[in-house]
Design an enzyme around this catalytic site. Structure first.
Site, PDB file in Angstrom:
ATOM      1  N   HIS A   1      19.436  34.406  17.822  1.00 17.06           N
ATOM      2  CA  HIS A   1      18.179  34.848  17.531  1.00 17.06           C
ATOM      3  C   HIS A   1      18.650  35.399  16.297  1.00 17.06           C
ATOM      4  CE1 HIS A   1      17.507  36.339  22.012  1.00 17.06           C
ATOM      5  NE2 HIS A   1      17.013  34.625  21.972  1.00 17.06           N
TER       6      HIS A   1
ATOM      7  N   GLU B   1      10.180  34.444  12.593  1.00 17.52           N
ATOM      8  CA  GLU B   1      11.429  32.853  12.462  1.00 17.52           C
ATOM      9  C   GLU B   1      10.922  31.798  11.753  1.00 17.52           C
ATOM     10  OE1 GLU B   1      11.960  34.147  17.019  1.00 17.52           O
ATOM     11  OE2 GLU B   1      13.902  33.801  16.795  1.00 17.52           O
TER      12      GLU B   1
ATOM     13  N   GLY C   1       8.935  38.674  22.567  1.00 20.82           N
ATOM     14  CA  GLY C   1       7.954  38.990  23.449  1.00 20.82           C
ATOM     15  C   GLY C   1       7.675  39.621  24.208  1.00 20.82           C
TER      16      GLY C   1
ATOM     17  N   ARG D   1      13.807  25.734  15.172  1.00 23.38           N
ATOM     18  CA  ARG D   1      14.585  26.800  15.418  1.00 23.38           C
ATOM     19  C   ARG D   1      16.019  26.336  16.340  1.00 23.38           C
ATOM     20  NH1 ARG D   1      14.006  30.422  20.150  1.00 23.38           N
ATOM     21  NH2 ARG D   1      15.874  31.992  20.110  1.00 23.38           N
TER      22      ARG D   1
ATOM     23  N   ARG E   1      18.719  35.637  32.917  1.00 25.94           N
ATOM     24  CA  ARG E   1      20.513  35.446  32.822  1.00 25.94           C
ATOM     25  C   ARG E   1      20.514  36.407  33.354  1.00 25.94           C
ATOM     26  NH1 ARG E   1      19.381  33.504  27.028  1.00 25.94           N
ATOM     27  NH2 ARG E   1      18.826  31.794  27.258  1.00 25.94           N
TER      28      ARG E   1
ATOM     29  N   ASN F   1       9.390  26.597  17.080  1.00 28.11           N
ATOM     30  CA  ASN F   1      10.530  27.328  17.715  1.00 28.11           C
ATOM     31  C   ASN F   1      10.329  27.167  19.550  1.00 28.11           C
ATOM     32  OD1 ASN F   1      11.782  29.656  18.690  1.00 28.11           O
ATOM     33  ND2 ASN F   1      10.928  31.246  17.570  1.00 28.11           N
TER      34      ASN F   1
HETATM   35  P1  AMP Z   1      10.055  35.131  23.734  1.00 24.89           P
HETATM   36  O1  AMP Z   1      11.133  34.469  24.959  1.00 24.89           O
HETATM   37  O2  AMP Z   1       9.453  36.069  22.377  1.00 24.89           O
HETATM   38  O3  AMP Z   1       8.433  34.417  24.155  1.00 24.89           O
HETATM   39  O4  AMP Z   1       9.382  36.589  24.954  1.00 24.89           O
HETATM   40  C1  AMP Z   1       8.604  35.722  26.409  1.00 24.89           C
HETATM   41  C2  AMP Z   1       8.347  36.811  27.498  1.00 24.89           C
HETATM   42  O5  AMP Z   1       7.645  37.957  26.802  1.00 24.89           O
HETATM   43  C3  AMP Z   1       8.093  36.666  28.785  1.00 24.89           C
HETATM   44  O6  AMP Z   1       8.701  36.677  29.171  1.00 24.89           O
HETATM   45  C4  AMP Z   1       6.778  37.747  29.062  1.00 24.89           C
HETATM   46  O7  AMP Z   1       7.668  38.529  29.769  1.00 24.89           O
HETATM   47  C5  AMP Z   1       6.838  39.352  27.588  1.00 24.89           C
HETATM   48  N1  AMP Z   1       5.855  39.367  27.670  1.00 24.89           N
HETATM   49  C6  AMP Z   1       5.099  38.772  26.862  1.00 24.89           C
HETATM   50  N2  AMP Z   1       3.670  39.912  26.960  1.00 24.89           N
HETATM   51  C7  AMP Z   1       4.279  41.196  27.449  1.00 24.89           C
HETATM   52  C8  AMP Z   1       3.391  41.682  28.034  1.00 24.89           C
HETATM   53  N3  AMP Z   1       2.176  42.195  27.525  1.00 24.89           N
HETATM   54  N4  AMP Z   1       3.962  42.463  28.564  1.00 24.89           N
HETATM   55  C9  AMP Z   1       5.342  42.586  28.893  1.00 24.89           C
HETATM   56  N5  AMP Z   1       5.507  41.522  28.685  1.00 24.89           N
HETATM   57  C10 AMP Z   1       5.341  40.462  27.833  1.00 24.89           C
END
Ligand code: AMP
Length: 418
Positions: A181, A400, A345, A92, A242, A7
């Protein structure tokens, strides 16, 4: 019958190696902050092997996949001894474009067709294709399947997916809202329906997939009826880099300010230099932005005595406001709301974001429990609904990968895998 699921997001790459006989995970991990600095967390679940979690240079997704394969095979952290133990790879894939409405076995024609619609998802498609090509050269001959983010949004009605621009662009050029998503929205909405009693009919849910890329979906009776992202992932709420939805005339205005920049270069600003990064000037990573805004990332509280960067605070306020605005509008068009789901995230890990969004929605009866909400990084369902709330507030870690692994098995077929 092992399936490796890849992914690849714009700055992260999650992977899971499944034994699909019993849908158990043999190993999983996450390459984080790709293109910034890099970290790899690899967790093997066989033979009491230790966890690897360390900084590792990850300039692109190709190095990330190479690092993953090395860990899967390594004597110290590995779970397989030979590459042939990986029977199929499921990817993905962000944009199916006008051709792919279902998961598909990848061959050269499919890769060509996917390259042709790369402009529709300029941050993700190159990352997805890098993942496929890296797997092709490291694991030649192992079947690979693409599972598309756009598929779940196919139930959106025409009045919600046709743009109010000359109709010929829809008719001749397939320009319409696709949404992204989808695998995540599908998984967490199914889980939320289970928690609401198991019957999809009559349920009204807004799923908030808030990661480096972010989108919301309105899900009525278990079917997606609207989503924030559009023909590309640029539309909707602001994201890590973005802008989300803006006045389209800004493209001309920014191009002029920057000395007659091309449309492509101007869109690059909107895709890669905007959002939380653009406003804060600090980072696209919410952890960095929250910390510089004087927020404790563990529980969302204020960091006493720390300096507050007002632009970081503003970037987070803009993000929360736009997320709340879409939730409110989806509640209106669905004629009510049973549950909000936070995932991905930021949704799974940021108490500050969840609290900030819910506080803006008090007027429509949404309350969050501040104490229950004060956590990050749990790998389980958490109900953070506040007392007296008319709407359930759920945090559901997305999966996912499992959906992709199941689709991969289905597409490749049991005979080929054995
Ligand atoms: P994803 O694209 O779903 O992998 O999410 C990545 C994003 O999750 C990163 O840009 C981080 O900013 C955010 N993230 C991960 N851990 C934390 C946290 N503890 N607090 C705030 N944001 C987080």
């Amino acid at each position: 019958m092992n399936v490796l699921v890849i992914n690849a997001g714009s700055s992260s790459l999650k992977y899971q190696l499944f034994d699909m006989e019993n849908e158990t995970i043999i190993a999983k991990g996450n390459c984080d902050r790709i293109g910034i600095d890099g970290n790899l967390k690899h967790t093997p679940f066989l033979n009491d092997k230790p966890v690897f979690n360390d900084a590792i240079d990850l300039p692109t997704h190709a190095e990330a996949i190479q690092a993953v394969i090395e860990k899967l095979l390594s004597a110290e952290y590995g779970v397989i001894t030979d590459l042939s133990e990986i029977n199929a790879v499921g990817h993905r894939f962000v944009h199916g474009g006008p051709k792919f409405f279902n998961s598909v076995l990848i061959d050269d024609d499919v890769i060509k067709a996917l390259e042709d619609c790369a402009s529709l998802a300029p941050l993700h498609t190159p990352a997805n294709l890098m993942g496929i090509n890296a797997c092709k050269s490291i694991m030649p001959g192992i079947p690979q399947v693409a599972v598309f983010d756009t598929a779940f949004h196919h139930t959106i009605p025409q009045f919600a997916y046709v743009y109010p621009i000359p109709y010929k662009y829809y008719e001749n050029n397939h320009i319409r809202r696709y949404g992204f998503h989808g695998t995540s929205h599908r998984y967490v909405s199914t889980a939320a329906i289970e928690k609401l009693g198991g019957k999809a009919e009559g349920t009204k849910i807004v799923t908030c997939h808030l990661g480096n890329g972010a989108s919301l979906a309105a899900i009525k009776d278990g079917y997606c009826i609207d989503t924030t992202m559009g023909v590309t992932p640029l539309e909707g709420v602001p994201m890590g880099t973005r802008s989300g939805s803006i006045d389209p005339t800004l493209i001309e205005i920014i191009a002029g300010i920057e000395g007659n920049l091309s449309i492509g270069d101007t869109l690059n600003i909107l895709n890669k230099e905007s959002g939380v990064l653009g406003v804060s000037g600090v980072s696209s990573d919410f952890r960095d932005v929250e910390t510089s805004a004087g927020i404790n990332i563990n529980d969302g509280s204020r960091l006493v005595g720390s300096e507050v960067n007002p632009r970081s605070k503003l970037a987070l306020d803009i993000f929360n406001y736009q997320v709340a605005k879409y939730i409110g509008s989806y509640a209106a068009i669905m004629g009510g709301l049973d549950a909000i789901v936070f995932t991905a995230g930021v949704g799974e890990n940021s108490p500050y974001t969840r609290m900030g969004v819910c506080k803006l929605l008090k007027g429509i009866g949404i309350e969050i429990d501040i104490v229950k909400n004060g956590f990050r990084g749990r790998s389980e369902f958490v109900d953070v609904t506040g007392e007296g709330s008319k709407v359930k507030v759920f945090v559901i870690p997305t999966d996912e990968e499992l959906v992709i692994a199941r689709d991969t098995v289905y597409i490749v077929g049991a005979e080929t895998l054995e």
